[in-house]
Design a protein around this motif. Structure first.
Motif, PDB file in Angstrom:
ATOM      1  N   GLY A  17      55.598   7.508  99.057  1.00  0.00           N
ATOM      2  CA  GLY A  17      55.025   8.680  99.717  1.00  0.00           C
ATOM      3  C   GLY A  17      55.153   8.619 101.221  1.00  0.00           C
ATOM      4  O   GLY A  17      55.573   9.590 101.876  1.00  0.00           O
ATOM      5  N   ASP A  18      54.802   7.470 101.793  1.00  0.00           N
ATOM      6  CA  ASP A  18      54.900   7.327 103.254  1.00  0.00           C
ATOM      7  C   ASP A  18      56.347   7.402 103.732  1.00  0.00           C
ATOM      8  O   ASP A  18      56.634   7.948 104.805  1.00  0.00           O
ATOM      9  N   THR A  19      57.277   6.860 102.942  1.00  0.00           N
ATOM     10  CA  THR A  19      58.690   6.900 103.320  1.00  0.00           C
ATOM     11  C   THR A  19      59.232   8.327 103.298  1.00  0.00           C
ATOM     12  O   THR A  19      60.022   8.720 104.176  1.00  0.00           O
ATOM     13  N   ARG A  21      57.650  11.013 104.036  1.00  0.00           N
ATOM     14  CA  ARG A  21      57.214  11.654 105.287  1.00  0.00           C
ATOM     15  C   ARG A  21      58.011  11.116 106.470  1.00  0.00           C
ATOM     16  O   ARG A  21      58.422  11.870 107.355  1.00  0.00           O
ATOM     17  N   ARG A  22      58.220   9.810 106.495  1.00  0.00           N
ATOM     18  CA  ARG A  22      58.957   9.210 107.613  1.00  0.00           C
ATOM     19  C   ARG A  22      60.375   9.768 107.702  1.00  0.00           C
ATOM     20  O   ARG A  22      60.936   9.902 108.798  1.00  0.00           O
ATOM     21  N   ILE A  29      53.284  16.645  98.077  1.00  0.00           N
ATOM     22  CA  ILE A  29      53.317  15.355  97.396  1.00  0.00           C
ATOM     23  C   ILE A  29      52.049  15.221  96.558  1.00  0.00           C
ATOM     24  O   ILE A  29      50.937  15.444  97.058  1.00  0.00           O
ATOM     25  N   ALA A  64      47.042   5.613 103.294  1.00  0.00           N
ATOM     26  CA  ALA A  64      48.339   6.289 103.224  1.00  0.00           C
ATOM     27  C   ALA A  64      48.462   7.341 104.324  1.00  0.00           C
ATOM     28  O   ALA A  64      47.476   7.963 104.735  1.00  0.00           O
ATOM     29  N   THR A  65      49.704   7.543 104.769  1.00  0.00           N
ATOM     30  CA  THR A  65      49.969   8.535 105.809  1.00  0.00           C
ATOM     31  C   THR A  65      50.668   9.775 105.257  1.00  0.00           C
ATOM     32  O   THR A  65      50.976  10.693 106.013  1.00  0.00           O
ATOM     33  N   HIS A  66      50.921   9.790 103.951  1.00  0.00           N
ATOM     34  CA  HIS A  66      51.706  10.901 103.396  1.00  0.00           C
ATOM     35  C   HIS A  66      50.908  12.193 103.245  1.00  0.00           C
ATOM     36  O   HIS A  66      51.489  13.277 103.107  1.00  0.00           O
ATOM     37  N   GLY A  68      49.265  13.363 100.811  1.00  0.00           N
ATOM     38  CA  GLY A  68      49.416  14.009  99.520  1.00  0.00           C
ATOM     39  C   GLY A  68      48.114  14.168  98.769  1.00  0.00           C
ATOM     40  O   GLY A  68      47.067  13.629  99.144  1.00  0.00           O
TER      41      GLY A  68
END
Length: 376
Positions: A17-19, A21-22, A29, A64-66, A68
């Motif tokens: 998930g974080d990837t 967004r990156r 999500i 988490a930074t995503h 979602g």
């Protein structure tokens, strides 16, 4: 692609998930996780569960930074790849344009007895810690990293422990030289090691009985099973995604162009054939590759990373970078002393390096593993 569904809320799911967004993905999500807890470090469970002290100290991962939507305490029961639709155990139906399968594994068990414990989840760790606090007699089945870490912690809590494992514990995971050292230390700490296969396990009126292939019977108050894991892929049985009962992904972690997989659940072709790689670093790197492949297709870089493994047991810390040393080559002692059980070791012919009870930054260990013989 505007709607990505991630099945699994462990480190692979979180990393995927974080990837996404990156890499610039701005769509929806949704993450589904079968545990209700926030994502935590699974390798640290054995240390947290059996560490002395009144409270169990858990290592939760950074938030988490995503951004979602998280659906925790739920799991997938079916997937229709053609309709791009997943059904959950509560009847919820989720459509997707891209799917990340990171459902992990569950512990292998021998019985349904409440006296047989495993250590795969936070709830497992809580239950095991509570039971071992009364110092019962313990039989551990399996001498891999988990079995040896549990044995170390249980003896530290005052338990009488027998570990059942064919051959030298840890050898398939770290090679014969390092396994021999850890086994020596375990024996010095009071571990009873039985070199045999398990034929059957049964509950008795007074506890548990483990019958071995030799006919010997080992009795204990509780059994801890640390004899491998089983992929959480039964929900895929009718999906057409399994090949010979396995979820197989390519070098970019793709099962299909719109379906990728990461973590302990997935099989990939490698130098040693088709296999799963159930280690923490593999799950993270597979998740990064899978996320990129979902967005970039063939333009995404294939999976490539430094294999890395670590364990803490018997007061020893061991870190290994690169392939498992197979015993065909004696290690170079770059620093320290094997006699003192504190050394940096290098197997240049196999691209492997290890730090045993000696501080060494992981990047330097990776660099040493990949180098020709050289000083640190």
């Amino acid at each position: 692609m505007d709607n990505i569904l991630i099945l699994g809320n462990g480190v692979a799911g979180l990393t995927a998930g974080d990837t996404l967004r990156r890499l610039g993905y701005t769509g929806a999500i949704t993450i589904v996780g079968d545990e209700k807890h926030a994502t935590y470090s699974r390798p640290a469970l054995s240390k947290a569960a059996l560490a002395p002290g009144p409270e169990m100290e858990l290592n939760f991962l950074p938030e988490a930074t995503h951004g979602g939507t998280e659906l925790l305490g739920r799991s997938a029961t079916t997937v229709d790849p053609e309709a791009r639709r997943v059904t959950l155990d509560d009847g919820t139906v989720l459509d997707y344009e891209g799917l990340v399968i990171a459902t992990g594994t569950h512990a292998r068990r021998f019985t349904d007895s409440e006296r047989e414990y495993t250590l795969r989840s936070l709830d497992d760790a809580t239950a095991l810690r509570e039971r071992l606090s009364s110092a019962p007699k313990v039989a551990i089945i399996g001498g891999g990293p988990l079995g040896m870490e549990v044995a170390s912690g249980a003896i530290g809590l005052g338990c009488e422990v027998t570990l059942i494992h064919p051959g030298t514990p840890m050898e398939p995971h770290i090679g014969p030289q390092l396994a021999g050292i850890l086994t020596e230390v375990a024996l010095e700490n009071g571990l009873d090691i039985v070199d045999d296969f398990v034929a059957a396990v049964a509950e008795t009126p007074g506890g548990m009985c483990v019958r071995l292939s030799s006919g010997q019977e080992i009795t204990a108050d509780v059994v801890v099973s640390a004899a491998g894991d089983i992929p959480n892929d039964s929900w895929l049985a009718d999906s057409g995604l399994l090949i010979d009962g396995r979820l197989i992904a390519d070098e970019r972690c793709r099962v299909r162009p719109e379906i990728v997989a990461a973590g302990d659940v997935v099989w990939q072709q490698g130098a040693r054939g088709l296999r799963r790689t159930p280690i923490w670093t593999a799950a993270i790197e597979q998740a990064k590759t899978a996320a990129a492949a979902l967005l970039q297709g063939d333009e995404a870089a294939p999976l490539s990373y430094h294999s890395y493994f670590w364990t803490d047991q018997w007061g020893m810390n061991l870190k290994v970078s690169g392939p498992i040393p197979d015993g065909s080559e004696e290690p170079l002692v770059v620093k320290g002393s094997l006699a003192e059980r504190s050394a940096v070791l290098h197997w240049p012919g196999q691209g492997c390096a290890a730090s045993l009870n000696m501080r060494m930054p992981i990047p330097r260990l990776h660099k040493l593993a990949a180098s020709v013989p050289a000083e640190v």
